[in-house]
Design a protein around this motif. Structure first.
Motif, PDB file in Angstrom:
ATOM      1  N   LYS A   1       0.670  -1.133  -0.623  1.00 39.95           N
ATOM      2  CA  LYS A   1      -0.028   0.052   0.306  1.00 39.95           C
ATOM      3  C   LYS A   1       1.114   1.236   0.100  1.00 39.95           C
ATOM      4  O   LYS A   1       0.786   2.248   0.191  1.00 39.95           O
ATOM      5  N   GLN A   2       2.195   1.330  -0.757  1.00 39.52           N
ATOM      6  CA  GLN A   2       2.834   2.169  -0.547  1.00 39.52           C
ATOM      7  C   GLN A   2       2.809   3.107  -2.013  1.00 39.52           C
ATOM      8  O   GLN A   2       3.228   4.748  -1.994  1.00 39.52           O
ATOM      9  N   ILE A   3       2.769   2.272  -2.975  1.00 41.18           N
ATOM     10  CA  ILE A   3       2.465   2.715  -4.230  1.00 41.18           C
ATOM     11  C   ILE A   3       2.070   1.769  -5.668  1.00 41.18           C
ATOM     12  O   ILE A   3       2.029   0.708  -5.437  1.00 41.18           O
ATOM     13  N   GLN A   4       1.735   1.722  -6.358  1.00 43.88           N
ATOM     14  CA  GLN A   4       1.091   1.313  -7.021  1.00 43.88           C
ATOM     15  C   GLN A   4       2.231   1.268  -8.104  1.00 43.88           C
ATOM     16  O   GLN A   4       2.184   2.180  -8.386  1.00 43.88           O
ATOM     17  N   PRO A   5       2.067  -0.015  -8.984  1.00 49.63           N
ATOM     18  CA  PRO A   5       2.663  -0.950  -9.318  1.00 49.63           C
ATOM     19  C   PRO A   5       3.000   0.105 -11.451  1.00 49.63           C
ATOM     20  O   PRO A   5       3.663   0.268 -11.687  1.00 49.63           O
ATOM     21  N   THR A   6       2.041  -0.198 -11.262  1.00 51.86           N
ATOM     22  CA  THR A   6       1.816   1.107 -12.702  1.00 51.86           C
ATOM     23  C   THR A   6       2.502   2.715 -12.446  1.00 51.86           C
ATOM     24  O   THR A   6       3.858   3.180 -13.093  1.00 51.86           O
TER      25      THR A   6
ATOM     26  N   LEU B   1       8.221  10.160  -3.749  1.00 53.97           N
ATOM     27  CA  LEU B   1       7.348   9.330  -3.371  1.00 53.97           C
ATOM     28  C   LEU B   1       7.458   8.296  -2.237  1.00 53.97           C
ATOM     29  O   LEU B   1       5.813   7.922  -2.163  1.00 53.97           O
ATOM     30  N   TYR B   2       7.709   8.708  -1.723  1.00 48.68           N
ATOM     31  CA  TYR B   2       7.518   8.504  -0.001  1.00 48.68           C
ATOM     32  C   TYR B   2       7.511   7.129   0.267  1.00 48.68           C
ATOM     33  O   TYR B   2       6.775   5.824   0.486  1.00 48.68           O
ATOM     34  N   ILE B   3       8.797   6.013  -0.462  1.00 52.41           N
ATOM     35  CA  ILE B   3       8.395   4.459  -0.442  1.00 52.41           C
ATOM     36  C   ILE B   3       9.403   3.888   0.291  1.00 52.41           C
ATOM     37  O   ILE B   3      10.549   4.235  -0.188  1.00 52.41           O
ATOM     38  N   ASN B   4       9.806   2.811   0.662  1.00 52.50           N
ATOM     39  CA  ASN B   4      11.027   2.100   1.301  1.00 52.50           C
ATOM     40  C   ASN B   4      11.517   0.937   0.484  1.00 52.50           C
ATOM     41  O   ASN B   4      11.103   0.236   0.503  1.00 52.50           O
ATOM     42  N   ILE B   5      12.352   1.093  -0.334  1.00 54.52           N
ATOM     43  CA  ILE B   5      11.981   0.199  -1.130  1.00 54.52           C
ATOM     44  C   ILE B   5      13.429  -0.651  -1.256  1.00 54.52           C
ATOM     45  O   ILE B   5      14.493   0.023  -0.720  1.00 54.52           O
ATOM     46  N   ARG B   6      13.552  -2.186  -1.399  1.00 54.53           N
ATOM     47  CA  ARG B   6      15.223  -2.902  -1.450  1.00 54.53           C
ATOM     48  C   ARG B   6      15.248  -3.786  -2.688  1.00 54.53           C
ATOM     49  O   ARG B   6      14.662  -3.975  -3.734  1.00 54.53           O
ATOM     50  N   PHE B   7      16.845  -3.582  -2.989  1.00 54.10           N
ATOM     51  CA  PHE B   7      16.969  -4.289  -4.341  1.00 54.10           C
ATOM     52  C   PHE B   7      17.781  -5.123  -4.270  1.00 54.10           C
ATOM     53  O   PHE B   7      18.820  -4.713  -3.068  1.00 54.10           O
TER      54      PHE B   7
ATOM     55  N   TRP C   1       6.535  -8.451 -13.046  1.00 54.25           N
ATOM     56  CA  TRP C   1       5.558  -8.307 -11.597  1.00 54.25           C
ATOM     57  C   TRP C   1       5.628  -9.788 -11.139  1.00 54.25           C
ATOM     58  O   TRP C   1       4.940 -10.684 -11.591  1.00 54.25           O
ATOM     59  N   LYS C   2       6.240 -10.007  -9.600  1.00 54.34           N
ATOM     60  CA  LYS C   2       5.439 -11.173  -9.091  1.00 54.34           C
ATOM     61  C   LYS C   2       4.554 -11.417  -8.174  1.00 54.34           C
ATOM     62  O   LYS C   2       3.836 -12.027  -7.969  1.00 54.34           O
ATOM     63  N   SER C   3       4.101  -9.919  -7.418  1.00 56.77           N
ATOM     64  CA  SER C   3       3.053  -9.181  -6.557  1.00 56.77           C
ATOM     65  C   SER C   3       2.811  -7.851  -6.644  1.00 56.77           C
ATOM     66  O   SER C   3       3.839  -7.221  -7.759  1.00 56.77           O
ATOM     67  N   LYS C   4       1.860  -7.498  -6.429  1.00 58.60           N
ATOM     68  CA  LYS C   4       1.655  -5.737  -6.237  1.00 58.60           C
ATOM     69  C   LYS C   4       2.860  -5.389  -5.936  1.00 58.60           C
ATOM     70  O   LYS C   4       2.930  -3.797  -5.466  1.00 58.60           O
ATOM     71  N   THR C   5       3.687  -5.507  -4.842  1.00 61.47           N
ATOM     72  CA  THR C   5       4.714  -4.987  -4.085  1.00 61.47           C
ATOM     73  C   THR C   5       6.396  -6.105  -4.161  1.00 61.47           C
ATOM     74  O   THR C   5       6.919  -5.170  -3.366  1.00 61.47           O
ATOM     75  N   GLU C   6       6.993  -6.543  -5.350  1.00 63.46           N
ATOM     76  CA  GLU C   6       8.394  -6.917  -5.347  1.00 63.46           C
ATOM     77  C   GLU C   6       7.558  -7.728  -7.251  1.00 63.46           C
ATOM     78  O   GLU C   6       6.587  -7.855  -7.389  1.00 63.46           O
TER      79      GLU C   6
END
Length: 292
Positions: free
Chosen positions: A100-105, A156-162, A123-128
């Motif tokens: 719920k932090q950001i939409q895939p699009t 965008l105020y999201i916490n993303i990891r790579f 995409w594997k899911s809406k968050t990864e």
């Protein structure tokens, strides 16, 4: 669950990841594990639809339409056939962000703008998902993943990891490579707090997971109780090890005098027998700290 639903809904289609082309005649849902099912709406009454919504998420237009290149890579990964190699090195990059932090699009639009090209995202899911990244002709990245992190987190105020896989040219067994990268990412993120972790940096974490409990305990015992109960000291040792065993560099990062750090390294050597100024001793100490 799939078999039970299939008995009740004969039209059910099931995928472990989002298929290349969703049949728009079906009503689609996604489970928490990223698996996708589609059911003919004729077979769904209001009560059944409400029930499915209780444990499945509706899968609608939240995902951007797949490009031809994304369809190609999706097919390549789904099939396990032997294929030719590529001349241009590529790598798989696993990414993950909270729900719920950001939409895939929105995420894909932001990534495309940062890379200044249409990036391949599976995409594997809406968050990864998995990014297929290609090496530039000069061998350098147009934009670093660390810079992407900074922009995404600040704008965008999201916490993303790579988790960044190694470059390769072989297209053989791509499904296995992707599955292994996703599996390893869970281990890597449990050890590292960094938002971007390269494959080479992650090898010690994966080695730790392969050790027997007995060997883990032996390594753990190398760090005496005196230091185990001193998180500040352990952090100091970790900073030194991550500074390529350079006392001056580590002292600057720790905001302490070089001689003070040197004294504590000597104290660690005296108590544990590990002289972390030497490579093999430093490697052993680092593995012991990871177990800690």
């Amino acid at each position: 669950m799939k078999d039970k639903l299939k008995k009740h809904f004969p039209s059910l289609q099931y995928y472990e990841s989002i298929p290349r082309n969703l049949n728009q005649q079906l009503t689609w849902f996604m489970a928490d594990n990223g698996h996708v099912i589609g059911i003919d709406p004729i077979e769904l009454n209001d009560k059944e639809l409400a029930l499915l919504h209780m444990f499945l998420q509706p899968l609608e237009d939240e995902f951007p339409p797949m490009t031809e290149e994304e369809k190609y890579w999706s097919t390549l990964i789904e099939s396990e056939s032997e294929v030719h190699d590529l001349e241009t090195p590529f790598r798989f990059i696993y990414f993950q962000f909270p729900k719920k932090q950001i939409q895939p699009t929105t995420f894909k639009d932001a990534i495309n703008q940062l890379f200044e090209r249409d990036v391949v995202i599976l995409w594997k899911s809406k968050t990864e998902g998995i990014i297929v990244d290609f090496k530039e002709d000069d061998g350098e990245e147009l934009i670093s993943l660390s810079e992407i992190i900074d922009v995404l987190m600040s704008d965008l105020y999201i916490n993303i990891r790579f988790f960044v896989g190694p470059y390769q040219t072989s297209l053989r067994h791509t499904k296995h490579h992707v599955e292994r990268l996703v599996s390893q990412a869970e281990t890597v993120f449990s050890y590292s707090e960094n938002n971007v972790v390269a494959y080479v940096e992650a090898i010690p974490f994966m080695l730790i997971e392969q050790l027997t409990p007995t060997l883990k305990e032996d390594l753990n015992q190398l760090v005496s109780q005196e230091f185990k109960d001193d998180p500040e000291f352990l952090n100091m040792m970790e900073v030194f090890l991550k500074s390529d065993l350079n006392v001056s560099v580590a002292a600057k990062k720790l905001y302490m005098h070089r001689n003070s750090l040197q004294y504590r390294i000597e104290k660690f050597h005296e108590k544990t027998g590990l002289d972390i100024r030497k490579f093999h001793h430093a490697l052993t100490a680092y593995l012991a700290l990871l177990i800690k």
